[in-house]
Scaffold this motif. Sequence first.
Motif, short mmCIF file in Angstrom:
data_model
loop_
_atom_site.label_atom_id
_atom_site.label_comp_id
_atom_site.label_asym_id
_atom_site.label_seq_id
_atom_site.Cartn_x
_atom_site.Cartn_y
_atom_site.Cartn_z
N ALA A 1 0.83 -1.21 0.00
CA ALA A 1 0.00 0.00 0.00
C ALA A 1 0.86 1.25 0.00
O ALA A 1 0.72 2.13 -0.87
CB ALA A 1 -0.92 -0.03 1.21
N VAL A 2 1.79 1.32 0.97
CA VAL A 2 2.59 2.53 1.09
C VAL A 2 3.49 2.71 -0.13
O VAL A 2 3.63 3.81 -0.67
CB VAL A 2 3.45 2.46 2.38
CG1 VAL A 2 4.34 3.68 2.48
CG2 VAL A 2 2.54 2.37 3.58
N GLY A 3 4.06 1.59 -0.61
CA GLY A 3 4.95 1.67 -1.76
C GLY A 3 4.22 2.18 -2.99
O GLY A 3 4.72 3.07 -3.69
N SER A 4 3.03 1.64 -3.26
CA SER A 4 2.31 2.09 -4.44
C SER A 4 1.92 3.56 -4.31
O SER A 4 1.99 4.32 -5.28
CB SER A 4 1.05 1.26 -4.64
OG SER A 4 1.36 -0.08 -4.48
N TYR A 5 1.53 3.95 -3.08
CA TYR A 5 1.21 5.36 -2.87
C TYR A 5 2.44 6.22 -3.14
O TYR A 5 2.37 7.25 -3.82
CB TYR A 5 0.71 5.54 -1.44
CG TYR A 5 0.45 6.97 -1.07
CD1 TYR A 5 -0.62 7.66 -1.63
CD2 TYR A 5 1.26 7.64 -0.16
CE1 TYR A 5 -0.86 8.97 -1.30
CE2 TYR A 5 1.03 8.95 0.18
CZ TYR A 5 -0.03 9.62 -0.39
OH TYR A 5 -0.27 10.93 -0.07
N ALA A 6 3.61 5.74 -2.65
CA ALA A 6 4.85 6.50 -2.88
C ALA A 6 5.13 6.61 -4.37
O ALA A 6 5.53 7.68 -4.86
CB ALA A 6 6.01 5.82 -2.16
N ALA B 1 2.50 -0.55 -10.00
CA ALA B 1 3.27 0.25 -9.04
C ALA B 1 3.95 -0.66 -8.03
O ALA B 1 5.13 -0.48 -7.71
CB ALA B 1 2.35 1.25 -8.35
N ALA B 2 3.21 -1.68 -7.56
CA ALA B 2 3.78 -2.59 -6.57
C ALA B 2 4.96 -3.35 -7.16
O ALA B 2 5.97 -3.59 -6.48
CB ALA B 2 2.72 -3.55 -6.07
N MET B 3 4.85 -3.73 -8.44
CA MET B 3 5.95 -4.45 -9.09
C MET B 3 7.19 -3.56 -9.15
O MET B 3 8.31 -4.01 -8.94
CB MET B 3 5.51 -4.88 -10.48
CG MET B 3 6.44 -5.83 -11.18
SD MET B 3 6.84 -7.30 -10.22
CE MET B 3 5.68 -8.48 -10.81
N LEU B 4 6.97 -2.28 -9.43
CA LEU B 4 8.10 -1.34 -9.49
C LEU B 4 8.75 -1.23 -8.10
O LEU B 4 9.98 -1.20 -7.99
CB LEU B 4 7.60 0.02 -9.97
CG LEU B 4 8.67 0.93 -10.57
CD1 LEU B 4 9.18 0.34 -11.86
CD2 LEU B 4 8.11 2.31 -10.80
N VAL B 5 7.92 -1.19 -7.06
CA VAL B 5 8.46 -1.11 -5.70
C VAL B 5 9.25 -2.38 -5.39
O VAL B 5 10.35 -2.32 -4.84
CB VAL B 5 7.32 -0.92 -4.67
CG1 VAL B 5 7.88 -0.91 -3.27
CG2 VAL B 5 6.56 0.34 -4.94
#
Lengths: 306, 278, 202, 101
Positions: free
Chosen positions: A16-21, A226-230
């Motif tokens: 959650a936080v990573g995708s938001y970032a 986004a999560a994959m990028l994180v």
Amino acid sequence: MVETLFALLVVLGMLAVGSYAVAVIDGAAGAVLGRTAHSNVFLLPIYQCASFWLVPANTTEAPDAWAWRLAPVLYLTFAAMGLALVPWSPSFIPVDLTTGIVLWGALEPLATVAIFLHGWSANSHFPLLGAYRYVSLGLSYILVSMFVLIGVSLPAESLQISAVVESQRELWNVIRQPLGLPLFLIVGLGISFWGPLNFADSSDLAEGTSSESSGRAKLLWQFGRAAMLVAFSAIGASAFLGGWLGPVLPGPAWVILKTLFILVLLLVLGRLLPRLSPDRFLTLAWVLLLPLAFVDLVWAGVEALP
Amino acid sequence: MMGGKPYGRAMAMTADDLRDGLQLDPLSFSVGPFWPVLPPGFSAHVTLHGDVIAEIQVTSIPYPVALPAIFRQALEKPVPIAELELARACYHLRQLSHALWVNGLESASLTVLQRIHALQPGDSLAGLRTWLRRVGFFFSAGAEKGVLGRDQAEKIGGPAARAAGIAQDTRQDDPQYQRLGFQVIYGHGSNCRARWQQWLDEAEQALSLAARAREQAVCTSDCDRVETPRGVMGRGGSPSDATFVLQELLPGLEWSEAIATIASLDLAAVSDYAEEGV
Amino acid sequence: MTFVDLTFFVCAAIAIYAGWRVFRTDSMVRASFFLLISFIAVGIIMLLLAAVYLGVALFFMMAVEMMVMALFMMMFMMNPAGLNPMNMVHQEKVAMGIGIAAFVALSGVAVFGDFPSRPVPDGLDPVVSLGKELLGNSMLVFESAGVTLLATMIGVVAMTSHRGRFGEANEGSVPPGLEPGGDPAGKPQENDQKQQGHHHHH
Amino acid sequence: MSLISLLIVAAALIGIGLYGAFSQQSFVMLMMGLELILNGVMLAAVGFWAMTGAGAPEGQLLTIIVMAVMAIEMAMGFALVVAVYRGKQADMTESLSGFKH
């Protein structure tokens, strides 16, 4: 039991936080480079989520309904599995598999399958083209990433990610194997199809694999990307930038800082560079990147000789 | 029934292949007219082999484009060159911004669009040019593709023809333009990159002409013909639609290159009505 | 029943069901992904058996293989989803008999066979032992596999390429013409060939 | 999870694979049958390694070799399909009566 629950919470929080970032950093990069005045980069992702949430879902004629609904979930799951492999400190590693590097290497082709499935199952031409195009490139990403990852496991003499981090106590892999990190990041942009390597969901295909999905399905797909990028950034930080190692601050803080550093780098690059033609990138991948990955591997081998 | 898209459903059937003779299944579908990447109103029937265009049939030509009112006024009375050239620069930059967006440079595209709103005679585009060169825009998808033949370039006219080396520009016959030191820019090449550069160069030239013309308060003297950003418009007629060039130009190109090619060409006819609200 | 047993039974059921669905679905792309599911379930069983490397290796090997398989299906028939019923079988009864016979025979061996019980010792690290074996005693086997793979790659590229070293790849495989530049001798009638091309869409 | 249950699962996979390999007309589906057989073989090999082999590394080696065989089978299979398709426009076993064009 408590530990497992805690690990699960950390991974979910990271998602959650990573995708938001990712959304915030990307918005900020866009605002700086595109000189557009967004109201507030911190609130914008929330507005966008809300609008995706409220948009009704789309459907096509005779899609493969199961695969179409499952593909975003699968992609997100693979990202989550990748995040679970990230070691936070010597004592806290959600999943410490002895073949962690190989599992990460397996997640990349599985993600490719999910992307293909997402495009194929919509039963429509643009998603199909995006999927088709992505797979032809995906094979070259996977090979490059494999060689680079074998390179980092050589000095560690282990396929365990925590051992790879520990092997960088004296010298980070980014210096020891200078070709590794750039190649790994190119693969990262490719597998999460971001910026210049956005071939699957590109604007010339009307958003490619996701051009027929809308509403919550699309939100989930963007979330997965986004999560994959994180996940890529976090694994890159562990494999090349020494993970938890660093002075003063505690281990997890270093992991977060290094991950953020790679994320910012990738997102700014993504905003700056234009998309190449897939054909040209395919040539580049096989003729330049793959031999460079070989060189990296030989370099790592020679360097690891006692 | 085999192949094609009976009842709107794609069906498998092999067809001759363009590349190496391995006959695989083509994919046929229609694109447009509701897709912002294509010119408004344009739709076509496309057959693809993998990612390569085997055939394209234009089923509906784009709507005529409405130019700023100043170009039509120039046919009725002498108009200030400063205003005319500023409108030209804006037009070319808008085209360029679309090409940037299509090739994945959304931020740069927005930047250019914003510049258009605040564009002043005498502005320099050197910064934009350097930036586009540094980020590699001139090497992005399709840069070397979409090569026009001489006939095709003549048919299209305007900047595309000048980029392809045809030094035709009505402005050079106008004594007022000659006084301002106007020289035709031409000959970058006939691929997409050349046309992007042509837009940029012509926009820059237009801005510097506008600055000089404003200083000297020059007006056009030739009311029979005017060089619009789309080609020559005169009492005899205005640039007509050239979309059919695509049917010869696109087969053999990859999808992304084809889209970049479409975005590098300005093919719509010029409307009889001027842009409103300007 | 422990957690391991439960996982095993679930995975075994998935592996068998997905394996069966491979031949019962209407789209080849779906078939190749069902096969992938079957492989992944077997990979998880391998992980349960402490073959940590093999299980994970199976994931990525098969993900790539099945992806390529699906891509080939797309190339040959770009039918985005299985809209047509697809059942292209011959001698189905015989095949079913063979399948069942093999299952019964092999299960018989499993049930009535007498196998010693020598589980993996506790201290053994399967990954390390596999690595030592591959690059130690069995180096020759491993290297032969590598060389064979290389030879396959070269052979495959040569076979599929349009142009060979001395011209068209299929040159010489077509009988010479009856007259210079004419149709090859023994070439089937145009109609026949069309029929063959259409065959698989029935 | 006992050796018997493992072997029965492997036998089922091999049986289904055999059915597929014998019944399917399309080359690619035929290859899927072969792959399924090898899947069962690998499961059995790992089962034997884990339960009766006392962790002898050769058991794992066998599985690695089977994986290599699968890769070779796939590559050769697809090359044959492409070559045949180029010459005959056929992707079904019935349309071939010999190895020559």
